[in-house]
Design an enzyme around this catalytic site. Structure first.
Site, short mmCIF file in Angstrom:
data_model
loop_
_atom_site.label_atom_id
_atom_site.label_comp_id
_atom_site.label_asym_id
_atom_site.label_seq_id
_atom_site.Cartn_x
_atom_site.Cartn_y
_atom_site.Cartn_z
CG HIS A 38 0.14 2.37 13.83
ND1 HIS A 38 -1.04 2.63 14.51
CD2 HIS A 38 -0.14 2.51 12.51
CE1 HIS A 38 -1.98 2.93 13.63
NE2 HIS A 38 -1.46 2.87 12.41
CD GLN A 91 0.41 1.82 4.78
OE1 GLN A 91 -0.22 2.11 5.80
NE2 GLN A 91 0.30 2.49 3.65
CG PHE A 92 2.49 0.38 10.76
CD1 PHE A 92 3.44 1.02 11.54
CD2 PHE A 92 1.73 1.14 9.89
CE1 PHE A 92 3.64 2.39 11.45
CE2 PHE A 92 1.90 2.51 9.79
CZ PHE A 92 2.87 3.14 10.58
CB ALA A 93 4.85 -5.85 12.07
CG ASP A 94 1.21 -3.04 14.65
OD1 ASP A 94 2.21 -2.64 14.00
OD2 ASP A 94 1.09 -2.87 15.88
CG PHE A 95 -1.62 -2.63 9.34
CD1 PHE A 95 -2.09 -2.32 10.61
CD2 PHE A 95 -1.28 -1.58 8.49
CE1 PHE A 95 -2.21 -1.01 11.03
CE2 PHE A 95 -1.41 -0.26 8.91
CZ PHE A 95 -1.87 0.02 10.18
CG LEU A 110 -6.43 -0.53 3.65
CD1 LEU A 110 -6.76 0.83 4.22
CD2 LEU A 110 -7.00 -1.62 4.53
CD GLU A 147 -3.53 -4.49 5.39
OE1 GLU A 147 -3.00 -3.38 5.47
OE2 GLU A 147 -4.78 -4.66 5.34
CD GLU A 188 -2.50 -1.38 2.64
OE1 GLU A 188 -3.42 -2.20 2.74
OE2 GLU A 188 -2.02 -0.77 3.62
#
Length: 660
Positions: A462, A417-421, A393, A395, A364
Site C-alpha cells: 500500500h 485506491q492505492f497505486a499498488d493496485f 473490485l 481494477e 472503489e
C-alpha cells in the site's frame, strides 16, 4: 423464414461470400510474402459474425471485432480496398502500417480497436456503451470473445460490471471449439459457456451459428429487447474453425473426422443453399452474383497492391496527440483558501464535474463513503450514481471501462485506491490506453489517479511509488504534483488533456501541507517544469514528498555554507521538460535527483541519463540520485524512516556534490 426481403438476404450473402474470397486472397498474398506478420482466417465463422453485425445499428452501437471477424468490417461499411490496404500495410493503410492485420478499429464507426490480450477489449465495450447512453444515444454493445478468451479475468470482470450497472451489452462468444491447439475440454468444465450467465444474474443462451439468418434473428431479438430494457446478455455461438489457428498452423492436432463433419455445416454454402431453398434466388442468379463479387475482390486487391509503400519519413511517430490539435478548454475562475492536498483534489473534481457533464469518476468506495482518503467526499450526493460510479473490485475491468468511456468522448477519472493496485490493470493502462493514439490517431482523455508513497506505515502493498514502472510505456503522461495549487490545477489539466494521464498523489502529503488555490479559468498544458527557486551552484530536481524534504535540506545548507541551490519541481515526469532541466544544469554544473521510489528503473535514472546525453560537457561532478533502496517499502515506522529519503540524507548528498 421470418425475413422475406430479397435485397436484405442477398446483401447478407454478399458479405459472407466476399469475406471468404477476400481472406483466401489474403492468404495467397501472405504465402507470396506480400502480407507480413501472419493471417488468421475466419473460415467457418462468417455466419456468426455477419449475423451478429447485421442485427446491430452502426449509427449507435459499439463492438470490438476479433481476428476472425473480417466479415464484420464489411457489414459495417468498411470497403474491400480498406481491408486489403490494412493487411498489405501500404501507404493507404488505415492505421498507417502501425497495427497488424485485423488488429484495428474504426473508432468513428463504433468499432473499437483490438489488442491481442484476449478479454481486454470487453470492458472497453461496456464503458463505451455506458458513455454513449450517458449522452442519450440508445447504444447497445457487442462484446465479442472466443471460447479461450472466456478464461481471462477481464471477461468475468466485464460481465460483472455490465450486470451491476445494467449496461445493454451482448457478450457474444464465438466458440469454434479450439483455443489455438487447446480443445474446449481442457479450457473449461461447464457444459455450455452460456451457463456462466446465471452466476452474474443475467440471461444466457447457446445457438448453432452455421446459419447466418438464424444468428441474425436471434441476435436481433435480444438486441431489440436489451435496447429498451438495459441489461447484459450472454450468447454462445457454436462455430467451427475450418483451419489452424493461423496461417502457420497446420492443425495436425485436430482429428480429420471432426473437420469433415463440420465441413457439412460451413456457413457460406449453408447460406447459399438456404437462399435457393427459400426461393430467394436461383443457383444461376447466385452464380452470376458470385462472379461479380469475385471480380470486385480481385480488382480491389490489385488496386491495393498498386498503392505505394509506406514512407517512414512521412509517418506520424507521435505517441501523444498534439496539444494544439484540439480546442482549448476553460472553466470558470475559482479561489480557495488554506486547502489541504486532498481537499484540493476534491475541489478540482467538483469544479470539473459541476461545469462539464462529460466528466465522471470511477473507482472503489468513492460513492457515499467518499473514498478511502475522502478525496471524493460529497460528490456522490451532488452528481449521483451515473457520474460517481462505485465499481466492483476489478481494477482491470473498471480501468478498461474508463478507456471505453474515453473512446466515445467522455472524460473519465479512474481512482486506484492505492497505486499498488494498478498493477492489476497493467494491460489496460500500458498496452491498451498507452498505444491508443499511436494505433488509431484518436484522442483518449483518460485520467487515472494513483495514490502512492510511504511514511504512513502501510507496508509493502500500500506504499509503492510506481512512476518508474509506467515511465517505460509509450503514450502515457505522468504527472506528480508537490504543492496544493498544483494538486488542483494539474488535476484539471490532466482531465482536459487528450491523452491518458497517470496522476500520482503522495498520500503522505494529503493532510500535511496546506495552500491557497487561485485558478484563473485557463487549463494548463502538461508541458513545463517549475523552477521553484533559482540558484548557481547545484540543481536539485525533486517531486512529491521529497520536494518538501529537499526544500528543507537546501535551506539548511545554504544558511550553513552560503551556497546557492536551484530547485526544480518537474511536475510532469513524462514527457519531461528537458529544456528547463538542461538549461539549469548548464548553469549550475551539478545535479541531484531526489525521489521516494526505488532507484533501479526510476525517474531519477531517466533524468540522469538524459542530462548526461545533453549536458555531459557542462557537468563538474557525476550526477547523483537520492532515492529509496531496491527493496519493498517496509512496514515498521523505524524501518520506513530509514527507507525513505529525508532532509538529512538529502543534505548529505548535496554536500558530496558541492565538495566534488
Amino acid at each position: 423464414m421470418a425475413i422475406r426481403d430479397k435485397e436484405f438476404l442477398l446483401n447478407m450473402y454478399k458479405n459472407v461470400f466476399i469475406s471468404r474470397v477476400s481472406e483466401h486472397r489474403i492468404l495467397e498474398l501472405y504465402k507470396q510474402g506480400l502480407v507480413k506478420g501472419t493471417v488468421t482466417l475466419g473460415e467457418g465463422n462468417e455466419g456468426a459474425i455477419a449475423g451478429l453485425m447485421t442485427a446491430l445499428n452502426p449509427d449507435t452501437d459499439i463492438c470490438n471485432l476479433m481476428q476472425r471477424d473480417f466479415g464484420g468490417y464489411l457489414v459495417w461499411g468498411a470497403s474491400v480496398y480498406h481491408m486489403f490496404c490494412h493487411y498489405l500495410a501500404n501507404a493507404e493503410s488505415p492505421t498507417g502500417g502501425k497495427d497488424g492485420n485485423v488488429h484495428h478499429g474504426i473508432v468513428e464507426k463504433g468499432l473499437l480497436p483490438m489488442i491481442s490480450h484476449l478479454g481486454a477489449m470487453l470492458p472497453n465495450v461496456v464503458g463505451a456503451v455506458y458513455g454513449r447512453r450517458q449522452r442519450k444515444i440508445p447504444s447497445v454493445g457487442a462484446a465479442i470473445i472466443g471460447d479461450g478468451g472466456t478464461s481471462t479475468g477481464d471477461f468475468h470482470e466485464a460481465l460483472n460490471i455490465a450486470s451491476v450497472l445494467k449496461v445493454p451489452v451482448l457478450f457474444f462468444i464465438e466458440n469454434n471449439r479450439w483455443a489455438y491447439s487447446t480443445p474446449n475440454s481442457l479450457q473449461f468444465n461447464c457444459k455450455r459457456l452460456s451457463d456462466r450467465a446465471v452466476g452474474y444474474g443475467i440471461r444466457g443462451k447457446t445457438i448453432l451459428a452455421s446459419n447466418t439468418v438464424e444468428v441474425y434473428e436471434t441476435v436481433k431479438s435480444i438486441v431489440d429487447e436489451i435496447r429498451e430494457k438495459p441489461e447484459p446478455y450472454l450468447l454462445e455461438a457454436i462455430t467451427y474453425r475450418l483451419g489452424g489457428h493461423a496461417a502457420y498452423d497446420t492443425a495436425d492436432y485436430v482429428p480429420e473426422e471432426e473437420v469433415m463433419n463440420n465441413l457439412k455445416e460451413e456457413p457460406v454454402q449453408k447460406l447459399r443453399s438456404f437462399l435457393i431453398d427459400e426461393e430467394v434466388a436461383t443457383s444461376e442468379e447466385l452464380d452470376e452474383l458470385e462472379k461479380t463479387w469475385e471480380n470486385h475482390v480481385t480488382e480491389e486487391a490489385n488496386r491495393a497492391l498498386q498503392a505505394g509503400k509506406i514512407d517512414s519519413k512521412k509517418t506520424n511517430w507521435n505517441v501523444y496527440i498534439s496539444p494544439n490539435s484540439r480546442s482549448t478548454h476553460t472553466l470558470p475562475p475559482v479561489a480557495f483558501k488554506e486547502l489541504t492536498a486532498v481537499q484540493a483534489i476534491n475541489a478540482a473534481l467538483d469544479h470539473a464535474m459541476k461545469n462539464d457533464e462529460t466528466v465522471l469518476i470511477i473507482g472503489e468506495d468513492i460513492g457515499e463513503y467518499g473514498g478511502p482518503f475522502k478525496s471524493t467526499k460529497d460528490l456522490f450526493p451532488r452528481y449521483g450514481r451515473a457520474r460517481v460510479i462505485d465499481m466492483p473490485l476489478s481494477e482491470s475491468g473498471f480501468t478498461g471501462f474508463g478507456i471505453g468511456c474515453a473512446e466515445v468522448g467522455l472524460r473519465p477519472v479512474v481512482e486506484m485506491q492505492f497505486a499498488d493496485f494498478s498493477t492489476d490493470a497493467i494491460t489496460q493502462i500500458g498496452i491498451n490506453a498507452g498505444t491508443f493514439y499511436f494505433r488509431t490517431s484518436h484522442p483518449l482523455p483518460l485520467t487515472i489517479r494513483m495514490p502512492g508513497g510511504g511514511g504512513l506505515s502501510f507496508g509493502p502493498c500500500h506504499s509503492e511509488d510506481l512512476e518508474g514502472l509506467f515511465l517505460t510505456f509509450p503514450g502515457l503522461k505522468l504527472v506528480y504534483p508537490s504543492r496544493v495549487s498544483d494538486f488542483f490545477e494539474l488535476l484539471l489539466a490532466s482531465i482536459y488533456d487528450e491523452n491518458p494521464v497517470l496522476f500520482f498523489e503522495n498520500k503522505y502529503l494529503y493532510r500535511r501541507i496546506k495552500g491557497d488555490v487561485n485558478f484563473n479559468g485557463t487549463i494548463r498544458s502538461l508541458e513545463r517544469a517549475a523552477v521553484f527557486k533559482e540558484g548557481e551552484d547545484l540543481t536539485v530536481i525533486a517531486y512529491g514528498a521529497m520536494f518538501h524534504e529537499s526544500v528543507k535540506a537546501v535551506k539548511e545548507i545554504e544558511e550553513e555554507q552560503g551556497v546557492s541551490v536551484e530547485i526544480i519541481d518537474p511536475l510532469i515526469l513524462k514527457p519531461l521538460d528537458w529544456e528547463t532541466i538542461s538549461k539549469s544544469v548548464k548553469k549550475t554544473h551539478r545535479l541531484l535527483v531526489v525521489h521516494e521510489s526505488w532507484r533501479t528503473g526510476s525517474v531519477g535514472e531517466n533524468i540522469v541519463s538524459g542530462v548526461v546525453e545533453r549536458n555531459f560537457l557542462d557537468l563538474d561532478a557525476p550526477p547523483l540520485i537520492c532515492g529509496a533502496p531496491d527493496t519493498p517499502v517496509p512496514f515498521a515506522p523505524e524501518l520506513e524512516k530509514v527507507y525513505r529519503p529525508e532532509s538529512l540524507k538529502i543534505k548529505s548528498e548535496i554536500e558530496k556534490l558541492l565538495d566534488y
